[in-house]
Motif scaffolding. Structure first.
Motif: not given
Length: 96
Positions: A9-22
């Motif tokens: 998830i963390t790796t894929r979030l690098h491609k989505l600006d402004g998204w975070e995981y929690n």
């Protein structure tokens, strides 16, 4: 659908600006000029969500749209969430 690991998830979030995981979901928010613009984008997202058969948890307060994506059947974030997040980003970028 297989639940992704936190590392995936963390790796894929690098491609989505402004998204975070929690809280076992990916989240973002957008601010628009006014309610009409926010609702217009929500309408377009709704049609895409229907096509993908994957629906966001979201709230709208005037010109702000908050979105959370999680695949409830899998108990967390899956490929379906990232597909819809990418679609949402395309819709937003098309508005700019």
């Amino acid at each position: 659908m297989t639940k992704l690991t936190e590392n995936e998830i963390t790796t894929r979030l690098h491609k989505l600006d402004g998204w975070e995981y929690n809280d076992n979901a990916i989240h973002t928010s957008f601010e628009f000029k006014d309610f009409k613009d926010a609702f217009s984008v929500m309408r377009r997202i709704a049609f895409e969500a229907e096509i993908q058969n994957h629906h966001p948890d979201w709230t709208n307060i005037y010109n702000t749209l908050n979105i959370s994506l999680s695949t409830h059947d899998a108990g967390g974030v899956t490929d379906k969430d990232f597909l819809l997040a990418t679609t949402i980003e395309s819709i937003i970028q098309g508005d700019e």
